[in-house]
Scaffold this motif. Structure first.
Motif, short mmCIF file in Angstrom:
data_model
loop_
_atom_site.label_atom_id
_atom_site.label_comp_id
_atom_site.label_asym_id
_atom_site.label_seq_id
_atom_site.Cartn_x
_atom_site.Cartn_y
_atom_site.Cartn_z
N GLU A 10 2.69 39.74 -18.29
CA GLU A 10 1.56 39.06 -17.69
C GLU A 10 2.02 37.88 -16.84
OE1 GLU A 10 -1.97 40.09 -20.93
OE2 GLU A 10 -1.05 38.10 -20.92
N GLY A 11 3.13 37.26 -17.23
CA GLY A 11 3.67 36.14 -16.46
C GLY A 11 4.15 36.54 -15.09
N THR A 12 4.50 37.82 -14.90
CA THR A 12 4.94 38.31 -13.60
C THR A 12 3.82 38.98 -12.83
OG1 THR A 12 5.63 40.47 -14.49
CG2 THR A 12 7.27 38.70 -14.49
N GLY A 13 2.61 38.96 -13.39
CA GLY A 13 1.47 39.57 -12.71
C GLY A 13 1.29 41.04 -13.01
N GLY A 14 2.05 41.57 -13.93
CA GLY A 14 1.94 42.98 -14.28
C GLY A 14 0.92 43.22 -15.38
N LYS A 15 0.55 44.48 -15.54
CA LYS A 15 -0.39 44.87 -16.59
C LYS A 15 0.38 45.62 -17.68
CE LYS A 15 -4.65 47.44 -17.50
NZ LYS A 15 -5.71 48.32 -16.91
N PRO A 16 0.58 44.99 -18.85
CA PRO A 16 1.36 45.64 -19.91
C PRO A 16 0.52 46.60 -20.74
CG PRO A 16 0.70 43.46 -20.63
CD PRO A 16 0.17 43.62 -19.22
N SER A 17 1.15 47.64 -21.24
CA SER A 17 0.48 48.54 -22.18
C SER A 17 1.53 49.19 -23.07
CB SER A 17 -0.33 49.62 -21.44
OG SER A 17 0.49 50.37 -20.56
N VAL A 18 1.07 49.75 -24.17
CA VAL A 18 1.95 50.38 -25.16
C VAL A 18 1.37 51.73 -25.52
CG1 VAL A 18 3.04 50.15 -27.42
CG2 VAL A 18 2.55 48.10 -26.08
N ASP A 19 2.22 52.75 -25.63
CA ASP A 19 1.74 54.05 -26.11
C ASP A 19 2.84 54.70 -26.95
OD1 ASP A 19 3.61 55.15 -24.35
OD2 ASP A 19 2.14 56.07 -23.02
N SER A 20 2.60 55.93 -27.35
CA SER A 20 3.55 56.72 -28.15
C SER A 20 3.96 55.99 -29.43
CB SER A 20 4.80 57.07 -27.33
OG SER A 20 4.46 57.72 -26.12
N LEU A 21 3.00 55.31 -30.05
CA LEU A 21 3.29 54.54 -31.26
C LEU A 21 3.33 55.44 -32.48
CD1 LEU A 21 3.57 51.79 -32.75
CD2 LEU A 21 1.07 51.75 -32.89
N THR A 22 4.42 55.36 -33.23
CA THR A 22 4.51 56.05 -34.51
C THR A 22 5.07 55.08 -35.55
OG1 THR A 22 6.75 56.90 -34.09
CG2 THR A 22 4.91 58.30 -33.42
N ILE A 23 4.60 55.21 -36.78
CA ILE A 23 5.03 54.34 -37.87
C ILE A 23 5.35 55.20 -39.08
CG2 ILE A 23 4.41 52.39 -39.36
CD1 ILE A 23 2.32 51.64 -37.22
N ALA A 24 6.47 54.95 -39.72
CA ALA A 24 6.86 55.73 -40.90
C ALA A 24 7.75 54.89 -41.80
CB ALA A 24 7.59 57.00 -40.48
N GLU A 25 7.76 55.25 -43.07
CA GLU A 25 8.73 54.66 -43.98
C GLU A 25 9.82 55.68 -44.19
OE1 GLU A 25 9.14 53.06 -48.60
OE2 GLU A 25 7.25 52.75 -47.51
N GLU A 26 11.08 55.26 -44.07
CA GLU A 26 12.20 56.17 -44.16
C GLU A 26 13.41 55.46 -44.73
OE1 GLU A 26 12.50 57.26 -40.04
OE2 GLU A 26 14.01 55.73 -39.64
N GLN A 27 14.39 56.28 -45.15
CA GLN A 27 15.63 55.70 -45.65
C GLN A 27 16.41 55.11 -44.48
OE1 GLN A 27 17.76 58.27 -48.27
NE2 GLN A 27 19.56 56.95 -48.42
N VAL A 28 17.03 53.98 -44.72
CA VAL A 28 17.72 53.27 -43.66
C VAL A 28 18.99 54.01 -43.24
CG1 VAL A 28 19.11 51.83 -45.21
CG2 VAL A 28 18.50 50.97 -42.94
N SER A 29 19.31 53.94 -41.94
CA SER A 29 20.56 54.52 -41.44
C SER A 29 21.71 53.55 -41.71
CB SER A 29 20.45 54.78 -39.94
OG SER A 29 20.39 53.55 -39.23
N ALA A 30 22.93 54.05 -41.58
CA ALA A 30 24.10 53.21 -41.84
C ALA A 30 24.18 52.05 -40.86
CB ALA A 30 25.36 54.07 -41.76
N GLU A 31 23.90 52.31 -39.57
CA GLU A 31 23.99 51.24 -38.57
C GLU A 31 22.97 50.14 -38.85
OE1 GLU A 31 23.72 50.59 -33.69
OE2 GLU A 31 22.98 52.44 -34.60
N VAL A 32 21.74 50.53 -39.14
CA VAL A 32 20.69 49.53 -39.38
C VAL A 32 20.92 48.81 -40.71
CG1 VAL A 32 18.21 49.20 -39.74
CG2 VAL A 32 19.02 50.75 -37.94
#
Length: 261
Positions: free
Chosen positions: A111-133
């Protein structure tokens, strides 16, 4: 658009003819003679002007597409590629003042640059953590995390994908695990839960995109991506979130203010 005046080939140059043609068109784009959305002269026009075979012209156009400067539209021709509104990744984008105003970082900066932000393709899950994370969060491999995956767009054009991992013992049964994380985003929720954020560590690398990333970000050929992995730390030193972000490189400028002490 006025008729594009193209220079002639240099017969004394040791540079391949198709590369000379690509150089001429690239120069017109860089000087602004050809603007975003303008049509490149047709293959027939280029063949006639340069006195070369169709394959030579196609090789030149392929060079420009590979550099991310042009895009081919079936049945219409080749056009100068339009670039998304640039979002500047400033060093203060996660400042608390944004959360206190109910703005997550992406929304506040866009919004600070004059753009219109939006979000899509949202997914939420509980899972076992990976080694990297697990290593970044400092938790055992048998632990679980809440995984929030989403895609960010500016003016309807996708510019990045992001996946956040928050320890399940923190985020389970909270608004962080819901589609709407509320004003200020998940960082505001973490602070409400008592995890006052102290600092972030970011690791940034550039690479060519994977096939799924090309589709998700609608990337033109030749456009690399930034992979930014951010770890958020609370005041007690505990890592409370890891965010793995893939960004279209031509949609971002990395801008950081660093102390000289």
């Amino acid at each position: 658009m006025a008729e594009l005046l193209l220079p002639d080939l240099d017969p004394t140059s040791d540079r391949a003819v198709f590369r000379q043609i690509a150089d001429h068109i690239r120069d017109a784009i860089e000087r602004g003679t050809l603007s975003e959305g303008d049509k490149i002269p047709s293959e027939a026009r280029l063949m006639q002007h340069y006195g070369v075979a169709r394959m030579t012209v196609r090789n030149a156009l392929q060079v420009l597409q590979g550099e991310g400067l042009t895009v081919a539209e079936h049945g219409r021709g080749v056009f100068v590629r339009a670039h998304p509104l640039v979002r500047r990744l400033a060093s203060d984008r996660f400042a608390r003042r944004h959360r206190e105003r109910g703005k997550a970082a992406f929304i506040a900066e866009t919004e600070g640059t004059g753009g219109k932000p939006s979000v899509d393709s949202l997914t939420i899950a509980e899972e076992q953590v990976s080694a990297e994370v697990a290593e970044k969060l400092g938790i055992p491999l048998e632990d679980h995390v809440i995984r929030r995956s989403r895609r960010y767009l500016i003016n309807g054009q996708p510019v990045e994908t992001a996946v956040s991992y928050i320890p399940a013992e923190i985020a389970r049964d909270t608004q962080i695990a819901l589609p709407d994380s509320g004003p200020g985003g998940i960082y505001a929720r973490l602070e409400e839960l008592g995890y006052r954020l102290d600092h972030f560590v970011e690791e940034i690398r550039s690479r060519m995109p994977l096939r799924d990333e090309v589709r998700a970000l609608k990337l033109a050929p030749g456009v690399p991506v930034f992979r930014l992995v951010r770890t958020a730390y609370a005041a007690d030193g505990r890592a409370v979130e890891v965010c793995d972000t893939v960004m279209s490189s031509d949609a971002y400028v990395l801008s950081y203010e660093l102390p000289a002490r």
